[in-house]
Design a protein around this motif. Structure first.
Motif, PDB file in Angstrom:
ATOM      1  N   TYR A 146       0.923  -1.566   0.276  1.00  0.00           N
ATOM      2  CA  TYR A 146      -0.153  -0.368   0.189  1.00  0.00           C
ATOM      3  C   TYR A 146       0.979   1.395  -0.314  1.00  0.00           C
ATOM      4  N   ILE A 198      -9.017  -2.109  -7.769  1.00  0.00           N
ATOM      5  CA  ILE A 198     -10.207  -3.865  -7.574  1.00  0.00           C
ATOM      6  C   ILE A 198     -11.188  -3.582  -6.742  1.00  0.00           C
ATOM      7  N   LEU A 242     -16.001  -8.769  -2.807  1.00  0.00           N
ATOM      8  CA  LEU A 242     -15.886  -8.435  -1.269  1.00  0.00           C
ATOM      9  C   LEU A 242     -16.557  -7.379  -0.891  1.00  0.00           C
ATOM     10  N   GLY A 275     -14.253  -4.466   6.264  1.00  0.00           N
ATOM     11  CA  GLY A 275     -13.323  -4.761   4.738  1.00  0.00           C
ATOM     12  C   GLY A 275     -12.698  -6.690   5.037  1.00  0.00           C
ATOM     13  N   PHE A 319      -1.240  -4.896  -9.166  1.00  0.00           N
ATOM     14  CA  PHE A 319      -1.679  -4.754  -7.862  1.00  0.00           C
ATOM     15  C   PHE A 319      -0.152  -5.363  -7.021  1.00  0.00           C
ATOM     16  N   GLU A 359       1.005 -12.686  -0.333  1.00  0.00           N
ATOM     17  CA  GLU A 359       0.154 -12.744  -0.046  1.00  0.00           C
ATOM     18  C   GLU A 359      -1.151 -13.652   0.697  1.00  0.00           C
ATOM     19  N   SER A 361      -5.162 -14.612   1.804  1.00  0.00           N
ATOM     20  CA  SER A 361      -6.129 -13.897   2.348  1.00  0.00           C
ATOM     21  C   SER A 361      -7.322 -15.084   2.643  1.00  0.00           C
TER      22      SER A 361
HETATM   23  C1  AVJ Z   1      -7.915  -5.315   1.823  1.00  0.00           C
HETATM   24  C2  AVJ Z   1      -6.554  -7.712   2.687  1.00  0.00           C
HETATM   25  C3  AVJ Z   1      -9.090  -7.461   2.279  1.00  0.00           C
HETATM   26  O1  AVJ Z   1      -7.622  -9.913   0.821  1.00  0.00           O
HETATM   27  O2  AVJ Z   1      -9.002  -9.704  -0.101  1.00  0.00           O
HETATM   28  C4  AVJ Z   1      -6.840  -7.494  -3.193  1.00  0.00           C
HETATM   29  C5  AVJ Z   1      -6.303  -7.351  -0.233  1.00  0.00           C
HETATM   30  N1  AVJ Z   1      -5.242  -8.976  -2.336  1.00  0.00           N
HETATM   31  N2  AVJ Z   1      -7.376  -8.467  -4.009  1.00  0.00           N
HETATM   32  C6  AVJ Z   1      -8.493  -8.672   0.215  1.00  0.00           C
HETATM   33  C7  AVJ Z   1      -7.044  -7.640  -1.522  1.00  0.00           C
HETATM   34  C8  AVJ Z   1      -6.329  -8.967  -3.494  1.00  0.00           C
HETATM   35  C9  AVJ Z   1      -7.444  -7.617   0.393  1.00  0.00           C
HETATM   36  N3  AVJ Z   1      -7.882  -7.111   1.750  1.00  0.00           N
END
Ligand code: AVJ
Length: 335
Positions: free
Chosen positions: A47, A58, A66, A174, A229, A295, A297
């Motif tokens: 970020y 996104i 989401l 979120g 991203f 990452e 999630s």
């Molecule tokens: C901001 C952590 C909720 O994990 O869904 C979105 C970040 N990474 N697409 C997620 C994210 C790839 C997002 N968050």
């Protein structure tokens, strides 16, 4: 530091200096992550200004369900939420990782309509975001008392405990908990609990386990916004740490593990290569098709999330769901 810009207050608890401390910590983390096997980089570095802009894109993608799901949860249930928040009179509405507060604004509107007695305490690591939000709210709700805090989560929670004595309602929306490993997430919910008092409330936004295809598509859009991203992490290393990553030589790869309930993102090296970083004066070697994990999630079931809250010392009051039961804002009370 305290800047009085009536009627909102900006409390800046971020590590200031000239940013050199932040850069050194970033360099150290990157060096460690690229030297270990398997390689990894932390999603907290996504970020910067460019990454935040890409994340906004996104959130607007049709595949990234989401944001709309949680917006819908709040739209459907905000009247009940606000009644629960204000059941015992005045409260501080604390918004962890508030950002532009797009979803919280629905609650602020409802709170204003119902003439509830509260003040608003958004917290975010981005000073720019908090100033913009403060100015914005000053226009829309000139009567609303806003104390915007620029801080990392734990620093912000400590400040909260020390400075605000009245009842608190803490929002953590979120699906931001999803970036923590299961154990770390549990730990973080415990930390939140430890900075609150009996009677305080905690509203946790949870992306629920669902069709793996739906989840995968949200992190693998055909237009490549999520790829951009993810790759921005390498551009950021190039920009801030003097790296020489060739962005063409890495690809975004995402997979969902339906048993662990975790979405994983990687950057895969398309060939054998070496990358140099000025900040450390070192080279990092990649084998062909070697991946960097960037990452996680995590997705939860309602039961898993409720259990996490219980273990941390909360009692589940109720779970507010969207129309597809794919996203929950779970309301917990400190016992
Ligand atoms: C901001 C952590 C909720 O994990 O869904 C979105 C970040 N990474 N697409 C997620 C994210 C790839 C997002 N968050």
């Amino acid at each position: 530091m305290l800047f009085q810009t009536p009627p909102y207050t900006l409390i800046d608890l971020s590590r200031k200096n000239d940013g050199s401390q932040d850069r050194a910590a970033f360099a150290k983390d990157v060096a460690a992550g690229l030297s270990q096997s398997p390689k990894r980089l932390s999603s907290r570095y996504f970020y910067d200004a460019n990454g935040s802009r890409l994340f906004q894109q996104i959130m607007a993608l049709p595949e990234y369900y989401l944001t709309r799901a949680e917006f819908s949860v709040i739209q459907r249930h905000r009247s009940a939420m606000v009644s629960a928040f204000a059941a015992a009179g005045f409260f501080h509405l604390v918004d962890l990782g508030a950002g532009d507060a797009m979803k919280t604004k629905l609650l602020l509107e409802e709170l204003a309509n119902q003439k509830k007695n509260f003040d608003y305490v958004p917290m975010d690591i981005s000073g720019a975001a908090m100033r913009e939000l403060g100015d914005d709210l000053q226009q829309t709700y000139p009567e609303l008392h806003v104390q915007a805090v620029v801080a990392e989560y734990i620093t912000g929670l400590k400040w909260l405990k020390q400075h605000l004595t009245e009842r608190k309602v803490v929002l953590f929306l979120g699906s931001n908990l999803g970036n923590f490993e299961r154990e770390e997430g549990m730990d973080f919910v415990r930390q939140i609990r430890q900075h609150l008092q009996p009677g305080d409330l905690f509203l946790l936004g949870v992306d629920l386990a669902k069709d793996p295809e739906t989840i995968l598509a949200a992190y693998n859009d055909p237009g490549g916004v999520t790829a951009a991203f993810n790759l921005n992490l390498l551009s950021r290393i190039n920009r801030e740490l003097g790296g020489n990553f060739d962005l063409e030589a890495f690809s975004h790869f995402a997979l969902y593990d339906p048993q662990l309930g975790v979405m994983k993102s990687y950057l895969v090296s398309r060939r054998e290569q070496e990358v140099y970083m000025e900040a450390t004066g070192a080279r990092y070697a990649f084998a062909a098709w070697e991946a960097i994990h960037t990452e996680n999630s995590h997705k939860y079931t309602l039961q898993q999330a409720a259990e996490m809250g219980n273990k941390a010392g909360f009692k589940l009051v109720t779970s507010y769901l969207d129309e597809n039961s794919g996203f929950a804002d779970m309301l917990f009370e400190v016992v």
